[in-house]
Design an enzyme around this catalytic site. Sequence first.
Site, PDB file in Angstrom:
ATOM      1  CB  SER A   7      -7.724  -3.287 -10.277  1.00 43.67           C
ATOM      2  OG  SER A   7      -6.322  -3.194 -10.289  1.00 43.67           O
ATOM      3  CG  LEU A  15       0.096  -0.936  -5.839  1.00 49.68           C
ATOM      4  CD1 LEU A  15       0.298   0.545  -6.144  1.00 49.68           C
ATOM      5  CD2 LEU A  15      -1.125  -1.456  -6.590  1.00 49.68           C
ATOM      6  CB  CYS A  71      -0.546   5.485  -5.190  1.00 49.68           C
ATOM      7  SG  CYS A  71      -1.267   4.337  -6.327  1.00 49.68           S
ATOM      8  CB  ILE A 129     -15.388   2.040  -2.995  1.00 47.70           C
ATOM      9  CG1 ILE A 129     -15.860   0.703  -2.434  1.00 47.70           C
ATOM     10  CG2 ILE A 129     -16.465   3.087  -2.959  1.00 47.70           C
ATOM     11  CD1 ILE A 129     -16.334   0.738  -0.982  1.00 47.70           C
ATOM     12  N   GLY A 173     -17.588  -5.970  -2.553  1.00 44.97           N
ATOM     13  CA  GLY A 173     -18.353  -7.026  -1.909  1.00 44.97           C
ATOM     14  C   GLY A 173     -19.411  -7.711  -2.757  1.00 44.97           C
TER      15      GLY A 173
HETATM   16  C1  LIG Z   1      -5.827  -8.840  -3.015  1.00 44.27           C
HETATM   17  C2  LIG Z   1      -6.335  -7.553  -3.577  1.00 44.27           C
HETATM   18  C3  LIG Z   1      -5.528  -6.785  -4.411  1.00 44.27           C
HETATM   19  C4  LIG Z   1      -5.993  -5.581  -4.930  1.00 44.27           C
HETATM   20  N1  LIG Z   1      -5.186  -4.856  -5.774  1.00 44.27           N
HETATM   21  C5  LIG Z   1      -5.668  -3.705  -6.341  1.00 44.27           C
HETATM   22  C6  LIG Z   1      -4.881  -2.994  -7.291  1.00 44.27           C
HETATM   23  O1  LIG Z   1      -3.781  -3.397  -7.675  1.00 44.27           O
HETATM   24  N2  LIG Z   1      -5.407  -1.837  -7.800  1.00 44.27           N
HETATM   25  C7  LIG Z   1      -6.643  -1.366  -7.457  1.00 44.27           C
HETATM   26  O2  LIG Z   1      -7.068  -0.328  -7.967  1.00 44.27           O
HETATM   27  N3  LIG Z   1      -7.418  -2.055  -6.569  1.00 44.27           N
HETATM   28  C8  LIG Z   1      -6.960  -3.196  -6.015  1.00 44.27           C
HETATM   29  N4  LIG Z   1      -7.754  -3.895  -5.147  1.00 44.27           N
HETATM   30  C9  LIG Z   1      -9.107  -3.385  -4.816  1.00 44.27           C
HETATM   31  C10 LIG Z   1     -10.185  -4.060  -5.666  1.00 44.27           C
HETATM   32  O3  LIG Z   1      -9.996  -3.811  -7.040  1.00 44.27           O
HETATM   33  C11 LIG Z   1     -11.599  -3.578  -5.250  1.00 44.27           C
HETATM   34  O4  LIG Z   1     -11.695  -2.189  -5.465  1.00 44.27           O
HETATM   35  C12 LIG Z   1     -11.929  -3.859  -3.792  1.00 44.27           C
HETATM   36  O5  LIG Z   1     -11.329  -5.062  -3.350  1.00 44.27           O
HETATM   37  C13 LIG Z   1     -13.437  -3.926  -3.538  1.00 44.27           C
HETATM   38  O6  LIG Z   1     -14.039  -4.970  -4.287  1.00 44.27           O
HETATM   39  P1  LIG Z   1     -14.301  -6.455  -3.699  1.00 44.27           P
HETATM   40  O7  LIG Z   1     -14.935  -6.285  -2.351  1.00 44.27           O
HETATM   41  O8  LIG Z   1     -15.174  -7.131  -4.714  1.00 44.27           O
HETATM   42  O9  LIG Z   1     -12.960  -7.106  -3.586  1.00 44.27           O
HETATM   43  C14 LIG Z   1      -7.305  -5.109  -4.606  1.00 44.27           C
HETATM   44  C15 LIG Z   1      -8.118  -5.898  -3.770  1.00 44.27           C
HETATM   45  C16 LIG Z   1      -7.659  -7.100  -3.257  1.00 44.27           C
HETATM   46  C17 LIG Z   1      -8.582  -7.903  -2.379  1.00 44.27           C
END
Ligand SMILES: Cc1cc2nc3c(=O)[nH]c(=O)nc-3n(C[C@H](O)[C@H](O)[C@H](O)COP(=O)(O)O)c2cc1C
Length: 315
Positions: free
Chosen positions: A22, A74, A131, A194, A248
């Site tokens: 997301s 958001l 949130c 997470i 990650g």
């Molecule tokens: C730029 C950005 C925006 C994000 N926006 C949301 C969001 O709107 N809702 C949500 O549940 N998580 C959001 N996340 C969290 C990611 O969905 C994910 O849980 C988190 O980044 C860990 O995964 P990753 O290391 O692969 O990025 C966001 C992450 C990033 C980097």
Amino acid sequence: MAPDLRTRLGSSELPNPILTASGCASSGRELAQFIDVSKIGAIVTKSVMLAPRAGRPTPRMAETPGGMLNSIGLQGPGIDAFLQRDLPWLLSRGARTVVSIAGSTIDEFAELAARLSDAAGVSAIEVNISCPNVEHRGQVFACDPVDAGAVIEAVRARARFDIPVFAKLSPDVTDIVAIARACVAAGADGLSLINTLLGMAIDTDTMRPVLAGLTGGLSGPAIRPIAVRCIWQVSEALPNVPIIGMGGVLTGRDALELILAGASMVSVGTAIFHDPSACARILRELDEELARRGTERVSDLVGAAHDVRASGRRV
Ligand SMILES: Cc1cc2nc3c(=O)[nH]c(=O)nc-3n(C[C@H](O)[C@H](O)[C@H](O)COP(=O)(O)O)c2cc1C
């Protein structure tokens, strides 16, 4: 024989376990020039709220060693525009869609679930409970088992019976298993873990915080060991609850690590920012990793690292 990558998402089936995370691919449209969005397991949308939101002021992204900080806040078009424009587009492209929702009150979450239940093309709802709860002094829902459970109970009550509800948990808690248990007791069909960790960076030249919002969510490879630990702990405590793992993941091998910890699906987030075709590449790499090991079904490896229990190797 090619490995069988099919994965269950509630009563429906995904062709494979690789999803977007997301907030990292908006509603999928931007990715369509790089990958066929119908070929990955599902698109998980940016968290949608009831009303349109502009998000936080800039700068709202900062690179950190092995990761990045974001304080997007958001930003989004709101549920009406999402239902009119984004969801039909995803359906027309043959993508399976997990809709992430976010709210400031329990009623807002419930209203979003009800609105989505009247629409076609929702494979699951992922509830972003990281949130602030405006009715509880801004305490983050995901940090309190009672508040977290109350959101999930309200969403489950208003969501159509055949739409699975996943609670997305924050690692910024003392006991993630307690929050996971509260969400499952409240009716969550699965868990996503997470979300980002709260972090901060200071520019030593300007001597000011880098992000306009001061703090931001840390993501990327730096947090993968925390994701593995959280997935492991929750899967150990609740072995029959489906988990979407994220944190990650940059390669097919990383995705496999989360699967071995207990995730049956894996979301890819930060990796998309420097490689927009990351989901397709990671899917290919996962397929190769499984083929090399002679694995027949990816489902055979979900939580397989816990099998140390049976062999008595665990200390
Ligand atoms: C730029 C950005 C925006 C994000 N926006 C949301 C969001 O709107 N809702 C949500 O549940 N998580 C959001 N996340 C969290 C990611 O969905 C994910 O849980 C988190 O980044 C860990 O995964 P990753 O290391 O692969 O990025 C966001 C992450 C990033 C980097």
